[in-house]
Design a protein around this motif. Sequence first.
Motif, PDB file in Angstrom:
ATOM      1  N   GLY A  17       0.817  -1.209   0.000  1.00 13.12           N
ATOM      2  CA  GLY A  17       0.000   0.000   0.000  1.00 13.12           C
ATOM      3  C   GLY A  17       0.853   1.262   0.000  1.00 13.12           C
ATOM      4  N   GLY A  19      -0.221   4.627   0.300  1.00 10.97           N
ATOM      5  CA  GLY A  19      -0.881   5.841   0.779  1.00 10.97           C
ATOM      6  C   GLY A  19       0.025   6.524   1.794  1.00 10.97           C
ATOM      7  N   PHE A  20      -0.562   7.351   2.632  1.00 17.11           N
ATOM      8  CA  PHE A  20       0.221   8.045   3.657  1.00 17.11           C
ATOM      9  C   PHE A  20       1.043   7.057   4.494  1.00 17.11           C
ATOM     10  N   SER A  21       0.445   5.904   4.829  1.00 16.67           N
ATOM     11  CA  SER A  21       1.135   4.941   5.704  1.00 16.67           C
ATOM     12  C   SER A  21       2.337   4.313   5.019  1.00 16.67           C
ATOM     13  N   GLU A  40       1.837  -1.508  -4.648  1.00 18.86           N
ATOM     14  CA  GLU A  40       0.582  -0.751  -4.681  1.00 18.86           C
ATOM     15  C   GLU A  40      -0.289  -1.200  -5.860  1.00 18.86           C
ATOM     16  N   ALA A  41      -1.554  -1.484  -5.545  1.00 16.50           N
ATOM     17  CA  ALA A  41      -2.485  -1.940  -6.584  1.00 16.50           C
ATOM     18  C   ALA A  41      -2.818  -0.826  -7.583  1.00 16.50           C
ATOM     19  N   GLY A  47      -3.060   6.386  -2.266  1.00 15.09           N
ATOM     20  CA  GLY A  47      -4.071   5.642  -1.506  1.00 15.09           C
ATOM     21  C   GLY A  47      -5.443   6.282  -1.621  1.00 15.09           C
ATOM     22  N   THR A  48      -6.065   6.508  -0.473  1.00 16.50           N
ATOM     23  CA  THR A  48      -7.389   7.135  -0.413  1.00 16.50           C
ATOM     24  C   THR A  48      -7.513   8.313  -1.370  1.00 16.50           C
ATOM     25  N   TRP A  51      -7.648   7.287  -5.115  1.00 23.78           N
ATOM     26  CA  TRP A  51      -8.861   6.596  -5.576  1.00 23.78           C
ATOM     27  C   TRP A  51     -10.117   7.473  -5.498  1.00 23.78           C
ATOM     28  N   CYS A  59     -11.065  16.376   2.854  1.00 22.55           N
ATOM     29  CA  CYS A  59     -10.773  15.853   4.184  1.00 22.55           C
ATOM     30  C   CYS A  59     -11.589  16.608   5.228  1.00 22.55           C
ATOM     31  N   ASP A  60     -11.971  15.911   6.287  1.00 27.27           N
ATOM     32  CA  ASP A  60     -12.761  16.525   7.364  1.00 27.27           C
ATOM     33  C   ASP A  60     -11.901  17.015   8.516  1.00 27.27           C
ATOM     34  N   TYR A  66      -4.011  17.975   9.014  1.00 23.64           N
ATOM     35  CA  TYR A  66      -4.005  16.734   8.237  1.00 23.64           C
ATOM     36  C   TYR A  66      -2.776  16.748   7.331  1.00 23.64           C
ATOM     37  N   VAL A 113      -1.035  -7.374  -4.165  1.00 21.36           N
ATOM     38  CA  VAL A 113      -0.550  -8.514  -3.384  1.00 21.36           C
ATOM     39  C   VAL A 113      -1.732  -9.458  -3.162  1.00 21.36           C
ATOM     40  N   GLY A 145      -4.714   0.253   4.228  1.00 25.12           N
ATOM     41  CA  GLY A 145      -5.813   1.214   4.365  1.00 25.12           C
ATOM     42  C   GLY A 145      -7.025   0.625   5.056  1.00 25.12           C
ATOM     43  N   MET A 441      -6.233  10.564  11.190  1.00 24.12           N
ATOM     44  CA  MET A 441      -5.473   9.346  10.870  1.00 24.12           C
ATOM     45  C   MET A 441      -3.995   9.587  10.609  1.00 24.12           C
TER      46      MET A 441
HETATM   47  P1  FAD Z   1      -4.879   4.239   2.091  1.00 27.79           P
HETATM   48  O1  FAD Z   1      -4.734   5.649   1.734  1.00 27.79           O
HETATM   49  O2  FAD Z   1      -6.220   3.624   2.010  1.00 27.79           O
HETATM   50  O3  FAD Z   1      -3.860   3.431   1.168  1.00 27.79           O
HETATM   51  C1  FAD Z   1      -3.858   2.036   1.134  1.00 27.79           C
HETATM   52  C2  FAD Z   1      -3.359   1.605  -0.223  1.00 27.79           C
HETATM   53  O4  FAD Z   1      -3.166   0.198  -0.181  1.00 27.79           O
HETATM   54  C3  FAD Z   1      -4.338   1.860  -1.351  1.00 27.79           C
HETATM   55  O5  FAD Z   1      -3.755   2.667  -2.327  1.00 27.79           O
HETATM   56  C4  FAD Z   1      -4.660   0.485  -1.894  1.00 27.79           C
HETATM   57  O6  FAD Z   1      -4.786   0.468  -3.310  1.00 27.79           O
HETATM   58  C5  FAD Z   1      -3.462  -0.323  -1.449  1.00 27.79           C
HETATM   59  N1  FAD Z   1      -3.757  -1.745  -1.301  1.00 27.79           N
HETATM   60  C6  FAD Z   1      -4.720  -2.317  -0.546  1.00 27.79           C
HETATM   61  N2  FAD Z   1      -4.670  -3.654  -0.675  1.00 27.79           N
HETATM   62  C7  FAD Z   1      -3.659  -3.915  -1.517  1.00 27.79           C
HETATM   63  C8  FAD Z   1      -3.114  -5.122  -2.044  1.00 27.79           C
HETATM   64  N3  FAD Z   1      -3.593  -6.313  -1.719  1.00 27.79           N
HETATM   65  N4  FAD Z   1      -2.072  -5.029  -2.909  1.00 27.79           N
HETATM   66  C9  FAD Z   1      -1.545  -3.827  -3.248  1.00 27.79           C
HETATM   67  N5  FAD Z   1      -2.031  -2.661  -2.785  1.00 27.79           N
HETATM   68  C10 FAD Z   1      -3.074  -2.710  -1.929  1.00 27.79           C
HETATM   69  N6  FAD Z   1      -9.013  10.338   7.545  1.00 27.79           N
HETATM   70  C11 FAD Z   1      -8.928  11.378   8.391  1.00 27.79           C
HETATM   71  O7  FAD Z   1      -8.156  11.341   9.343  1.00 27.79           O
HETATM   72  N7  FAD Z   1      -9.694  12.486   8.197  1.00 27.79           N
HETATM   73  C12 FAD Z   1     -10.563  12.576   7.162  1.00 27.79           C
HETATM   74  O8  FAD Z   1     -11.270  13.560   7.029  1.00 27.79           O
HETATM   75  C13 FAD Z   1     -10.657  11.511   6.238  1.00 27.79           C
HETATM   76  N8  FAD Z   1     -11.477  11.579   5.181  1.00 27.79           N
HETATM   77  C14 FAD Z   1     -11.567  10.508   4.345  1.00 27.79           C
HETATM   78  C15 FAD Z   1     -12.429  10.580   3.252  1.00 27.79           C
HETATM   79  C16 FAD Z   1     -12.563   9.499   2.401  1.00 27.79           C
HETATM   80  C17 FAD Z   1     -13.449   9.581   1.218  1.00 27.79           C
HETATM   81  C18 FAD Z   1     -11.862   8.311   2.674  1.00 27.79           C
HETATM   82  C19 FAD Z   1     -12.024   7.103   1.807  1.00 27.79           C
HETATM   83  C20 FAD Z   1     -11.016   8.232   3.746  1.00 27.79           C
HETATM   84  C21 FAD Z   1     -10.842   9.327   4.588  1.00 27.79           C
HETATM   85  N9  FAD Z   1      -9.973   9.301   5.670  1.00 27.79           N
HETATM   86  C22 FAD Z   1      -9.860  10.375   6.497  1.00 27.79           C
HETATM   87  C23 FAD Z   1      -9.199   8.099   5.972  1.00 27.79           C
HETATM   88  C24 FAD Z   1      -7.957   7.969   5.067  1.00 27.79           C
HETATM   89  O9  FAD Z   1      -8.050   6.710   4.499  1.00 27.79           O
HETATM   90  C25 FAD Z   1      -6.698   8.138   5.899  1.00 27.79           C
HETATM   91  O10 FAD Z   1      -6.667   9.432   6.439  1.00 27.79           O
HETATM   92  C26 FAD Z   1      -5.376   7.908   5.130  1.00 27.79           C
HETATM   93  O11 FAD Z   1      -5.390   8.483   3.862  1.00 27.79           O
HETATM   94  C27 FAD Z   1      -5.057   6.443   5.076  1.00 27.79           C
HETATM   95  O12 FAD Z   1      -3.804   6.239   4.515  1.00 27.79           O
HETATM   96  P2  FAD Z   1      -3.241   4.759   4.388  1.00 27.79           P
HETATM   97  O13 FAD Z   1      -1.982   4.860   3.654  1.00 27.79           O
HETATM   98  O14 FAD Z   1      -3.241   4.114   5.709  1.00 27.79           O
HETATM   99  O15 FAD Z   1      -4.346   3.964   3.551  1.00 27.79           O
END
Ligand code: FAD
Length: 537
Positions: A17, A19-21, A40-41, A47-48, A51, A59-60, A66, A113, A145, A441
């Motif tokens: 993945g 995204g931010f993480s 990354e898929a 990430g979020t 897509w 963002c809220d 953030y 993955v 995510g 988050m």
């Molecule tokens: P993600 O950004 O979800 O990234 C995960 C990545 O992993 C994705 O790109 C996905 O394609 C990839 N992945 C998953 N499975 C696989 C696999 N099997 N193989 C390869 N790649 C894979 N958070 C807040 O704190 N405040 C907010 O206001 C807020 N608003 C949001 C609004 C929306 C519409 C959404 C959907 C989420 C919101 N969030 C908010 C939560 C947001 O997801 C997190 O803040 C943060 O962006 C998460 O980052 P991440 O990297 O952990 O996960």
Amino acid sequence: MSAARKLPTELDVVVVGAGFSGLYMLYKLRRLNMTVKVVEAGSDIGGTWFWNRYPGARCDVESMHYSYSFDPELEQEWEWTEKYPSQPEILSYIHHVADRHDLRRDVVLDTTVTSAHYDDDSATWTVTTDDGEQVRARYCIMAVGCLSVPKKPEVPGLERFRGDWYHTCDWPESGVDFTGQRVAVIGTGSSGIQAIPIIAKQAAELTVFQRTPNFSLPTFNGPIDQDLVADIKSRYREIREESRRSGFGVAIEPPTRSALEVDPEERLRSYEERWQRGNLTGVLQAYTDLLADERANDTAAEFVRGKIREIVDDPETAEKLCPKGYAFGTKRPCLDTGYYETFNNDHVQLVDLRETPLVEITERGVRTSAGEYEVDSLVLATGFDAMTGALLNIDIRGRQGRTLKDKWSDGPALYLGLNAAGFPNMFTITGPGSPSVLSNMIVSIEQHVEWLSDLLEYMRRNELRVVEATETAEKEWTDHVREVGDMTLYPKTDSWYMGANVPGKPRLLMAYLGGVGPYWEKCQQVAADGYEGFALQ
Ligand code: FAD
């Protein structure tokens, strides 16, 4: 000749993945001189925010909060333009960070993955991708995510629909122009509530299909206040620290009084003043017991319902939009720009699916028990298989080939939301059992990434190669997460926090409600005590 491999055959760490993480994890692991790739898929990073390109995606959490805190120069240099950042702005921020730290060269895009299997003898994970490539790694970090797997619509017939349809979390990159069209939106959670006012401005007719009304508060969004920016930048370090020690990952004054001990007029004044601030925490953090006591909660819920009745001209529509039967805050509350006002337009209608349930998608539109609504385009804002969806999509097998799906058949269990007993050397970022989706988050992501990188450094320094939560620690923590949740109103509500939006999913509160600050302290203590609760060898 076979195509060149995207991944090496051996790595210290595979991160799933980008995204931010995943991106921050990569940054930290590079500094430990570990070999690492992020898989990354999607066709790009973000990430979020890659897509979810639907109109109005935003963002809220306010822009100044953030954002990553790990790069003090970045936080001084970066300039947000609005109080709340839009999806394109967040995505360009992520791209900027990736370029600034040269992260892209270790991200493998367009690759999913599909499985991760642990081998007891070598204490390594074999990670397989949809290209059939395999890579062996000491550690596997799931940065997949919490809201990354769309929930499939529960209604049959989508394949028959002859118009265009879109899911909010897989929106075409080129955008969609609904001008002159009849459009249906199914779903009124956060994404629907953000998209509906904008789609209404384009569409000739908009029909909104609502199953459960949500509580939504206005953002009063606009250009960012430059005095506020200067103030925050002058004491960013201090504010970041306060955020880490706070309840929800945003530095705010915690409440001190019960809603029931103040007189109704004062209470109303306080709610009104907080409503005008235009944020998620204001009204909800007015009193100590709003998320714990139904009577207290109802004072805030009734205040919001009053606002809806004030804004929406047609009393019948207003009543349908008023959330009832569950406590304010126990479903993810929304922030909007003109959501309720949208229903004052003649070309916008609301269909209450509790009165007339959805039957099917037809060739021409949407059929409820009351009849068929013909539309040109259909927007699904039906949410996510939250928190466990992306993890369980992968065939994860730990010791003796035990699957994660099997282990979690009654619900997710992780020690500190980080590692599952029986699945050594595999970690989740913002996993079930951590504050995760009940926090800002980015604060939670940074805390997990930093804690994990300290752990991996500790492992190397001490020449250890296997780390795994003990069954006892995992059980005690999971029980604690449940007990803390049970002291609140959250478990009484059918929400995605509880897994209740996905048929057949175990019903339990997946995030930890003890607060970001106390959780952070617990993690620090565990580390200080030589990673208490983990077996290390
Ligand atoms: P993600 O950004 O979800 O990234 C995960 C990545 O992993 C994705 O790109 C996905 O394609 C990839 N992945 C998953 N499975 C696989 C696999 N099997 N193989 C390869 N790649 C894979 N958070 C807040 O704190 N405040 C907010 O206001 C807020 N608003 C949001 C609004 C929306 C519409 C959404 C959907 C989420 C919101 N969030 C908010 C939560 C947001 O997801 C997190 O803040 C943060 O962006 C998460 O980052 P991440 O990297 O952990 O996960």
